[in-house]
Every structure is written in C-alpha cells, then in structure tokens.
Design a protein around this motif. Sequence first.
Motif, mmCIF file in Angstrom:
data_model
loop_
_atom_site.group_PDB
_atom_site.id
_atom_site.type_symbol
_atom_site.label_atom_id
_atom_site.label_comp_id
_atom_site.label_asym_id
_atom_site.label_seq_id
_atom_site.Cartn_x
_atom_site.Cartn_y
_atom_site.Cartn_z
ATOM 1 N N MET A 1 25.496 10.952 30.974
ATOM 2 C CA MET A 1 25.581 12.002 29.971
ATOM 3 C C MET A 1 24.641 13.162 30.316
ATOM 4 O O MET A 1 23.490 12.950 30.693
ATOM 5 C CB MET A 1 25.232 11.449 28.588
ATOM 6 C CG MET A 1 25.461 12.443 27.464
ATOM 7 S SD MET A 1 25.274 11.699 25.827
ATOM 8 C CE MET A 1 26.795 10.739 25.764
ATOM 9 N N THR A 2 25.167 14.382 30.192
ATOM 10 C CA THR A 2 24.386 15.580 30.498
ATOM 11 C C THR A 2 24.538 16.599 29.379
ATOM 12 O O THR A 2 25.422 16.483 28.523
ATOM 13 C CB THR A 2 24.844 16.232 31.813
ATOM 14 O OG1 THR A 2 26.129 16.833 31.614
ATOM 15 C CG2 THR A 2 24.913 15.230 32.953
ATOM 16 N N THR B 1 20.112 15.504 32.615
ATOM 17 C CA THR B 1 20.181 14.180 32.011
ATOM 18 C C THR B 1 18.945 13.978 31.142
ATOM 19 O O THR B 1 18.110 14.880 31.001
ATOM 20 C CB THR B 1 20.240 13.091 33.084
ATOM 21 O OG1 THR B 1 18.967 13.008 33.750
ATOM 22 C CG2 THR B 1 21.327 13.388 34.111
ATOM 23 N N ASP B 2 18.804 12.783 30.565
ATOM 24 C CA ASP B 2 17.625 12.502 29.751
ATOM 25 C C ASP B 2 16.432 12.067 30.598
ATOM 26 O O ASP B 2 15.387 11.698 30.069
ATOM 27 C CB ASP B 2 17.926 11.441 28.682
ATOM 28 C CG ASP B 2 18.393 10.122 29.276
ATOM 29 O OD1 ASP B 2 18.604 10.064 30.507
ATOM 30 O OD2 ASP B 2 18.545 9.155 28.520
ATOM 31 N N LEU B 3 16.577 12.095 31.903
ATOM 32 C CA LEU B 3 15.476 11.800 32.817
ATOM 33 C C LEU B 3 15.040 13.115 33.457
ATOM 34 O O LEU B 3 15.830 13.766 34.139
ATOM 35 C CB LEU B 3 15.912 10.804 33.899
ATOM 36 C CG LEU B 3 14.839 10.284 34.846
ATOM 37 C CD1 LEU B 3 13.755 9.532 34.078
ATOM 38 C CD2 LEU B 3 15.459 9.362 35.890
ATOM 39 N N LEU C 1 25.326 -4.178 35.007
ATOM 40 C CA LEU C 1 25.547 -3.387 33.793
ATOM 41 C C LEU C 1 27.025 -3.360 33.425
ATOM 42 O O LEU C 1 27.390 -3.476 32.246
ATOM 43 C CB LEU C 1 25.033 -1.961 33.997
ATOM 44 C CG LEU C 1 23.513 -1.771 33.999
ATOM 45 C CD1 LEU C 1 23.163 -0.340 34.412
ATOM 46 C CD2 LEU C 1 22.927 -2.081 32.632
ATOM 47 N N ILE C 2 27.892 -3.218 34.436
ATOM 48 C CA ILE C 2 29.333 -3.190 34.185
ATOM 49 C C ILE C 2 29.800 -4.518 33.602
ATOM 50 O O ILE C 2 30.544 -4.560 32.612
ATOM 51 C CB ILE C 2 30.096 -2.868 35.478
ATOM 52 C CG1 ILE C 2 29.809 -1.427 35.916
ATOM 53 C CG2 ILE C 2 31.600 -3.073 35.292
ATOM 54 C CD1 ILE C 2 30.348 -1.091 37.297
ATOM 55 N N VAL D 1 28.090 4.374 25.123
ATOM 56 C CA VAL D 1 27.024 4.985 25.921
ATOM 57 C C VAL D 1 25.838 4.032 26.037
ATOM 58 O O VAL D 1 25.309 3.563 25.032
ATOM 59 C CB VAL D 1 26.574 6.325 25.299
ATOM 60 C CG1 VAL D 1 25.410 6.918 26.113
ATOM 61 C CG2 VAL D 1 27.726 7.309 25.253
ATOM 62 N N LEU D 2 25.439 3.728 27.257
ATOM 63 C CA LEU D 2 24.246 2.902 27.480
ATOM 64 C C LEU D 2 23.013 3.783 27.383
ATOM 65 O O LEU D 2 22.916 4.796 28.081
ATOM 66 C CB LEU D 2 24.316 2.225 28.856
ATOM 67 C CG LEU D 2 25.481 1.269 29.090
ATOM 68 C CD1 LEU D 2 25.439 0.721 30.507
ATOM 69 C CD2 LEU D 2 25.460 0.132 28.089
#
Length: 241
Positions: A67-68, A74-76, A206-207, A237-238
């Motif tokens: 997600m962007t 991104t959130d990083l 994760l998948i 959303v992870l």
Amino acid sequence: MVARAIDFEMKKRGLDCVYLDISHKPADFLRSHFPTIHARCLELGIDITRQAIPVVPAAHYTCGGVMTDEHGRTDLAGLYAIGETAHTGLHGANRLASNSLLECLVFGQAAAQDILKQTLLPPEKLPQWDESRVTDADEEIVISHNWNELRHFMWDYVGIVRTNKRLERAGHRLKLLREEINEYYAHFRVSADLLELRNLVDTAELIVQSAMRRHESRGLHFSRDYPDMLAEARNTVLQNP
C-alpha cells in the motif's frame, strides 16, 4: 472459471498441462484470426491447424501489493513502491499490464519528485561484518534445490485453486525449508541468492497463513473448502507490526 477447470484436471490427474484443440476450424481461419499464436506455436513445433496446444493457467506474480500514498510512499520511511508491486487503489488488486505500466510512469515521476524534496540523514555506521566463524559453502546446490522446491510446491499447493489440505502441506514444507536455510545461513558465507531465498520463504509463509485464515472464495483465488463469499468482505491488508 476456465483456469480453475484446467487447474482441477492437472491436479486430479497429475498432468503438466492440458490440451486445447481448435484444429476443427479451417486452417485459413486460424491463420487470419490467431496469427501471433499460430506463428509462435510453429516456432515450438506445434501446428495448431492440425495439433492440440498444451496450456496451463498463467501465473499472476503480484495481486494486491504494497500500500502506498499518492507519492508512492509506503509506511516504512524511505521505501517507495510503484507498478505491479504497489497497491495504489487506482485499479484494484488484479491490474492488467497496461494499467500497471501507466502507474509506473505516473507514480515513478511522483516518487522521484518526492525523493528530491527529502532531507535524508546519513545512515548509522554499522559494525564490520564478522565472517570469521563461517566458511565458503561446500554445497551451493542446497540453495538452488530449495529455491526450485519452494517454487514448485507453492505452484502446486498454493495456486489459484486451494484446499486446506494443500495449504497444510505447503506450511509443513515451509517449516522444513526454513530450518534448512537457517542452518545453512549460520555456517556458510552469505550470498545474494541465500538472502533472496530467505525473503521468498518469508513471503510464502505470509501467503499460506493468510490463505488459511480466509474462509471464503473471492476474486482471483478459490478455496474448494470455502467455495462461497462471505456476506461482508473482510480487510485483506497485512499491517506492519
């Protein structure tokens, strides 16, 4: 539906492919309507005017993405994502190639402009890498073998049609694979291939975990144990912990 039917037959019978036969149509019709397919198949020794075509479901490598925001952020902090790897919200989770290409152009420029505005602090000085207690790998075949094993069982067990049993099998193999990789990582010099393999195992886990928690069928992936959609869609959303 067609992809699911092909997948079902391949898994049921242990096939590498199924065959599409259109040879009942006139040769001139096939050459005029499917010139590219006809020419490509001929290069591979298959004349579709007389022979069946081996087919398998195509792989969609990125469905969803990171997600962007509108700048590709991104959130990083410092990490940007554009194109098929990104979830911008413009075209949904399963984008066509032309859409993701357009996003690369638009968001590539937006990301570059945003990066130029940033004041980046120099990274902290890291200690020197200590490899005094490791040696060169004596069997690098382990990496390539594990890589191929991961690729094949994810395709076989975690593809477009899933079952609880297949997902459990994949989870079990991932556990064994991680143990092997960690043992290798602890004793031999680090390589780019080894690091990428570790990242692939993280992504695969994760998948599989996400697929096992989803008790419905929605969109691209279909579960034979949960063939119906839930009345209300859950967030997919992870979150970054």
